[in-house]
Write a protein that holds these residues in place. Structure first.
Motif, short mmCIF file in Angstrom:
data_model
loop_
_atom_site.label_atom_id
_atom_site.label_comp_id
_atom_site.label_asym_id
_atom_site.label_seq_id
_atom_site.Cartn_x
_atom_site.Cartn_y
_atom_site.Cartn_z
N GLY A 89 0.74 -1.10 0.02
CA GLY A 89 0.02 -0.04 0.03
C GLY A 89 0.85 1.24 0.03
N ASN A 90 0.32 2.46 0.31
CA ASN A 90 0.86 3.65 0.38
C ASN A 90 0.41 4.42 1.53
N ALA A 91 1.28 5.35 2.20
CA ALA A 91 0.87 6.18 3.13
C ALA A 91 0.98 7.71 2.74
N GLU A 92 0.21 8.32 3.06
CA GLU A 92 0.03 9.63 2.94
C GLU A 92 0.27 10.51 4.32
N ILE A 93 1.36 11.46 4.11
CA ILE A 93 1.64 12.20 5.31
C ILE A 93 0.61 13.39 5.35
N THR A 94 -0.18 13.39 6.54
CA THR A 94 -1.16 14.22 6.55
C THR A 94 -0.85 15.54 7.74
N GLY A 95 0.23 15.06 8.42
CA GLY A 95 0.70 16.12 9.39
C GLY A 95 1.92 15.55 10.03
N PRO A 96 2.24 16.27 11.14
CA PRO A 96 3.83 15.64 11.74
C PRO A 96 3.49 14.29 12.45
N GLY A 97 3.89 13.22 11.89
CA GLY A 97 3.74 11.81 12.40
C GLY A 97 2.36 11.35 12.23
N ARG A 98 1.59 11.69 11.27
CA ARG A 98 0.15 11.32 10.90
C ARG A 98 0.34 10.83 9.47
N LEU A 99 -0.05 9.73 9.44
CA LEU A 99 -0.10 9.15 7.95
C LEU A 99 -1.79 8.52 7.92
N VAL A 100 -2.16 8.62 6.62
CA VAL A 100 -3.26 7.66 6.29
C VAL A 100 -2.78 6.72 5.28
N VAL A 101 -2.92 5.47 5.66
CA VAL A 101 -2.68 4.22 4.92
C VAL A 101 -3.85 3.81 4.29
N ARG A 102 -3.37 3.32 2.75
CA ARG A 102 -4.43 2.74 2.01
C ARG A 102 -3.69 1.52 1.49
#
Length: 171
Positions: A89-102
C-alpha cells in the motif's frame, strides 16, 4: 471465491474492539522525519486485530516515493517463519507523525496511522490510531531492549491505551 468475499464483508461489519480511552487526548510525534522512518520495522507488540489473527511475527517496511507518499509493505509470518500474507500500500503524510494508509487490495478504505513516539535514533516506534482500534510497538531489530520497551509502553499508556490488552510478539 465469493464465499471468501462474503466472509471478508461479514468480518468488516463486526465492530473491532477499542483499546484506547477516547476521552484521553492522543498526540503524534511532532518532530517526525519520514526519511529516517523509512526502512524495515519488526513488530514487537500489538493490540489484537483481525488482519493479524494468525501472525506470529510481522514486519512493516516503508519507503520514500517520488510523489511524496510512503510505500508500505506488511508481511505476516507463521511460527515456522512461513509467509502467511503480504499486503502492499501507500501512506500519505497528513501532518507531523500522522499518516493515512491505504492498501492496494482493500480499495476505498483508509486508516489513520499515527506515529505517537519514535526514539531519537529511530530504533523504536509506537504507532496508534485515534479511534483506538489498533496499536503497535515497532523496533528495527526483532528484539527490543527493556528500557525502550518500557518507554514505548509508557507512551501507549499516556495516550490512553489499555496495556492489559497489549500482546508482546516473540522474535
Amino acid at each position: 471465491m465469493r464465499y471468501v468475499f462474503a466472509l471478508l464483508m461479514l468480518a468488516a461489519c463486526t465492530p473491532a474492539p477499542v483499546y484506547r480511552d477516547p476521552t484521553v487526548t492522543i498526540s503524534s510525534q511532532a518532530l517526525f522525519d519520514p526519511a529516517r522512518y523509512a526502512g524495515l520495522w519488526h513488530e514487537v507488540a500489538r493490540f489484537p486485530n483481525a488482519f493479524e489473527r494468525d501472525c506470529v511475527t510481522a514486519t512493516a517496511e516503508y519507503g520514500l516515493r517520488a510523489d511524496g507518499l510512503l510505500s508500505v509493505l506488511n508481511i505476516c509470518r507463521s511460527a515456522d517463519g512461513t509467509e502467511i500474507s503480504r499486503i502492499n500500500g501507500n501512506a500519505e503524510i497528513t501532518g507531523p507523525g500522522r499518516l493515512v494508509v491505504r492498501f492496494d487490495s482493500v480499495p476505498f478504505v483508509a486508516a489513520d496511522y499515527w506515529v505517537l513516539w519514535v526514539d531519537e535514533g529511530y530504533r523504536t516506534a509506537v504507532v496508534g490510531s485515534p479511534n483506538g482500534k489498533t496499536g503497535w510497538i515497532l523496533n528495527r531489530d526483532p528484539e527490543i531492549p527493556p528500557d525502550r520497551l518500557r518507554a514505548a509502553r509508557e507512551v501507549l499508556e499516556f495516550n490512553g491505551y489499555d496495556l492489559s490488552q497489549l500482546q508482546e510478539v516473540s522474535p
